[in-house]
Design a protein around this motif. Sequence first.
Motif, PDB file in Angstrom:
ATOM      1  N   GLU A   1      -8.931   6.896   1.350  1.00  0.00           N
ATOM      2  CA  GLU A   1      -7.900   6.041   0.795  1.00  0.00           C
ATOM      3  C   GLU A   1      -7.259   5.262   1.939  1.00  0.00           C
ATOM      4  OE1 GLU A   1      -5.052   8.115  -1.541  1.00  0.00           O
ATOM      5  OE2 GLU A   1      -6.532   8.998  -2.892  1.00  0.00           O
TER       6      GLU A   1
ATOM      7  N   SER B   1      -4.332   1.952   3.008  1.00  0.00           N
ATOM      8  CA  SER B   1      -3.254   1.042   2.625  1.00  0.00           C
ATOM      9  C   SER B   1      -3.705  -0.393   2.863  1.00  0.00           C
ATOM     10  CB  SER B   1      -2.009   1.334   3.460  1.00  0.00           C
ATOM     11  OG  SER B   1      -2.248   1.033   4.839  1.00  0.00           O
TER      12      SER B   1
ATOM     13  N   GLU C   1      -4.671   2.601  -6.664  1.00  0.00           N
ATOM     14  CA  GLU C   1      -3.355   2.922  -7.222  1.00  0.00           C
ATOM     15  C   GLU C   1      -2.408   1.749  -6.955  1.00  0.00           C
ATOM     16  OE1 GLU C   1       0.122   6.232  -6.446  1.00  0.00           O
ATOM     17  OE2 GLU C   1      -1.977   6.891  -6.394  1.00  0.00           O
ATOM     18  N   HIS C   2      -1.877   1.161  -8.017  1.00  0.00           N
ATOM     19  CA  HIS C   2      -0.986   0.016  -7.874  1.00  0.00           C
ATOM     20  C   HIS C   2       0.363   0.436  -7.307  1.00  0.00           C
ATOM     21  CE1 HIS C   2      -3.385  -3.121  -9.902  1.00  0.00           C
ATOM     22  NE2 HIS C   2      -3.889  -2.109 -10.602  1.00  0.00           N
ATOM     23  N   GLY C   3       0.944  -0.479  -6.521  1.00  0.00           N
ATOM     24  CA  GLY C   3       2.233  -0.214  -5.917  1.00  0.00           C
ATOM     25  C   GLY C   3       3.304  -1.126  -6.486  1.00  0.00           C
TER      26      GLY C   3
ATOM     27  N   HIS D   1       7.925  -1.938  -5.960  1.00  0.00           N
ATOM     28  CA  HIS D   1       9.232  -1.300  -5.883  1.00  0.00           C
ATOM     29  C   HIS D   1       9.251  -0.219  -4.794  1.00  0.00           C
ATOM     30  CE1 HIS D   1      10.290  -3.417  -9.560  1.00  0.00           C
ATOM     31  NE2 HIS D   1       9.225  -2.899 -10.168  1.00  0.00           N
ATOM     32  N   GLY D   2       8.723  -0.575  -3.641  1.00  0.00           N
ATOM     33  CA  GLY D   2       8.729   0.357  -2.523  1.00  0.00           C
ATOM     34  C   GLY D   2       7.543   1.296  -2.464  1.00  0.00           C
ATOM     35  N   LYS D   3       6.748   1.320  -3.526  1.00  0.00           N
ATOM     36  CA  LYS D   3       5.575   2.188  -3.563  1.00  0.00           C
ATOM     37  C   LYS D   3       4.363   1.409  -3.049  1.00  0.00           C
ATOM     38  CE  LYS D   3       2.630   4.796  -6.763  1.00  0.00           C
ATOM     39  NZ  LYS D   3       2.382   5.143  -8.184  1.00  0.00           N
ATOM     40  N   PRO D   4       3.657   1.904  -2.027  1.00  0.00           N
ATOM     41  CA  PRO D   4       2.533   1.149  -1.460  1.00  0.00           C
ATOM     42  C   PRO D   4       1.293   1.179  -2.360  1.00  0.00           C
ATOM     43  CG  PRO D   4       2.692   3.290  -0.414  1.00  0.00           C
ATOM     44  CD  PRO D   4       3.895   3.175  -1.314  1.00  0.00           C
ATOM     45  N   TYR D   5       0.512   0.103  -2.265  1.00  0.00           N
ATOM     46  CA  TYR D   5      -0.771   0.072  -2.948  1.00  0.00           C
ATOM     47  C   TYR D   5      -1.745   0.991  -2.214  1.00  0.00           C
ATOM     48  CZ  TYR D   5       0.354  -3.950  -5.920  1.00  0.00           C
ATOM     49  OH  TYR D   5       0.897  -4.783  -6.868  1.00  0.00           O
ATOM     50  N   LYS D   6      -2.682   1.577  -2.964  1.00  0.00           N
ATOM     51  CA  LYS D   6      -3.721   2.408  -2.360  1.00  0.00           C
ATOM     52  C   LYS D   6      -5.095   1.881  -2.763  1.00  0.00           C
ATOM     53  CE  LYS D   6      -1.061   6.722  -2.104  1.00  0.00           C
ATOM     54  NZ  LYS D   6      -1.015   8.162  -2.497  1.00  0.00           N
TER      55      LYS D   6
END
Length: 211
Positions: free
Chosen positions: A23, A25, A53-55, A57-62
């Motif tokens: 995985e 970033s 994995e979509h990001g 609101h502060g959550k990173p994409y994977k």
Amino acid sequence: MTENELSILVEKYPLSEGVKDMEMSAKELSQFFGKSTTTIAEWHQTGGMPVLEHGGHGKPYKFLLSHVYAWFMDREQKNAVSIVQQQEDIKQARLALFPDGEEVDETMGMSSKERVEFYKAQNLYMQTNEFRENYCPKQDVVDVIEEILVLVRDTMTGLPSLLENDANATPQQVELAIKVSDQMITTMQQKVQSSVIGDDDNASKSKVLHS
């Protein structure tokens, strides 16, 4: 892209033996492909690059390396086919319009940059077809890499002259082109030397880049 379509691409363009799937970033992908994070964002926002994995609101994409690599290779192959097919269409149209003329030069009317891109695309197209038709043993892969590196080295060596003579580039622009070309060749050398190819083969690539 459906899961089935993605699975087909991963099977068609697998990671090289010894390369661990992982995985990553967006920043790690930019380092892996040598692209800016803006380019990576464009790839997955509008280019169809698969996202694990979509990001937001502060959550990173994977992203999964094997997925992105397969998507990238398929994209490069389609681009190469498109460029070659476009030039073939132009050639056939000119032959139909001027049947008694001299032999058609596929690169006639192209700028220096367009000629370089055409030859690169043509070479990639031919090399890809050879790979699809036959399973290539290690030495054949090494030979193909060597041919590609020689092509890139020769193209980059002649680029400053093309810019100066054909594009009327300024000395500053030519100097920048030389700097960028040197950086690219150095980066390619490092990539080859850190690949899964054996040490002897890496030494061979180093000689090619500096010959």
